[in-house]
Structures are given as C-alpha cells and as structure tokens.
Design an enzyme around this catalytic site. Structure first.
Site, PDB file in Angstrom:
ATOM      1  N   GLU A 106     -36.873   0.139  17.121  1.00 16.83           N
ATOM      2  CA  GLU A 106     -36.513  -1.111  17.791  1.00 16.83           C
ATOM      3  C   GLU A 106     -35.890  -0.853  19.157  1.00 16.83           C
ATOM      4  O   GLU A 106     -36.211  -1.540  20.129  1.00 16.83           O
ATOM      5  CB  GLU A 106     -35.568  -1.931  16.912  1.00 16.83           C
ATOM      6  CG  GLU A 106     -36.262  -2.524  15.707  1.00 16.83           C
ATOM      7  CD  GLU A 106     -35.368  -3.463  14.916  1.00 16.83           C
ATOM      8  OE1 GLU A 106     -34.226  -3.721  15.349  1.00 16.83           O
ATOM      9  OE2 GLU A 106     -35.818  -3.941  13.868  1.00 16.83           O
ATOM     10  N   GLU A 128     -33.993   3.161   7.621  1.00 17.64           N
ATOM     11  CA  GLU A 128     -33.340   2.154   8.460  1.00 17.64           C
ATOM     12  C   GLU A 128     -32.958   2.750   9.813  1.00 17.64           C
ATOM     13  O   GLU A 128     -33.056   2.087  10.849  1.00 17.64           O
ATOM     14  CB  GLU A 128     -32.112   1.566   7.776  1.00 17.64           C
ATOM     15  CG  GLU A 128     -31.443   0.457   8.570  1.00 17.64           C
ATOM     16  CD  GLU A 128     -32.383  -0.687   8.909  1.00 17.64           C
ATOM     17  OE1 GLU A 128     -32.455  -1.067  10.104  1.00 17.64           O
ATOM     18  OE2 GLU A 128     -33.046  -1.215   8.001  1.00 17.64           O
TER      19      GLU A 128
END
Length: 127
Positions: A83, A76
C-alpha cells in the site's frame, strides 16, 4: 585482540544481522504507527493468544493457531508495504493500483479465514 574480534564478527555476519534486526524493528514501529489494520491485528493477536491459552487443549492446535497468527502478521506487513509503495508511485486513482492493493488485502483475508476455520474445527471437537 580487538582486530581479531572484528574479523570474527565480520566472518559470522553479525554486523549484517544486527542491521537487519534494526531495520525489522523500524518496520514494526512504522507499521504500528501508520497501519490501522496492523494495530487491529495486534489487538486481535492478544485476544487470540489468551483464548489459545485458556481453551485450546492440544499442543498441535496451539502451535497451528500461533503460527497462523504469525503468518497473518507477516502478510499484513507485506500488505502495508504494498500500500505504501502503490500510494507513492501512483498518488492518483488508478485501476492497477487499486487491484494491487485489493489483492494484497485478499491474501490477508484468506489467512484470517484460515484462523476462523481452525477455531471452528477446534470448537466443534470440544463439544
């Protein structure tokens, strides 16, 4: 004496290790402040650990579930980093940027799926 201590610290790489620890803590802080998914997975982790302690009997199953959660969190963090970089490099809509973000998200999904499958196996073995 102080000069000797500095030489020893330099040889052992302690300064490098302390800086790496500092940057890692900053990364965790940044992720917790900016990534909703990271915060959700922290909450999931708390629930996950409580369930592991209460319901999982064997040491191996406990270790596997905890390790998978750690892999989930690491992935994550990588997903969140991807991102951030994609949004910085390509602020406008771009198919390649979308694909990069979706692929990183899919990697996180597979680890979540592994955790669900392992829980299903453990629950089936209990009954």
């Amino acid at each position: 004496m102080l000069k000797t201590l500095k030489v020893i610290c330099s040889l052992l790489g302690l300064r490098h290790l302390l800086l790496a620890l500092k940057y890692s803590i900053q990364g965790l802080r940044d992720a917790s402040l900016t990534s909703t998914a990271f915060r959700h997975e922290i909450i999931f982790g708390v629930i996950h650990f409580i369930c592991v302690i209460l319901f999982v009997r064997t040491f191996v199953e406990r270790v596997l579930l905890i390790l998978l959660w750690c892999v989930l969190m690491a992935l994550e963090l990588v997903n969140s980093a991807i991102e951030v970089v994609v949004d910085m490099v390509s602020p406008q809509r771009c198919e390649n940027a979308r694909m990069a973000k979706d692929m990183a998200s899919a990697a996180v999904f597979f680890v979540l799926l592994l955790i669900v499958v392992l829980w299903a196996i453990i629950i089936m073995r209990m009954s």
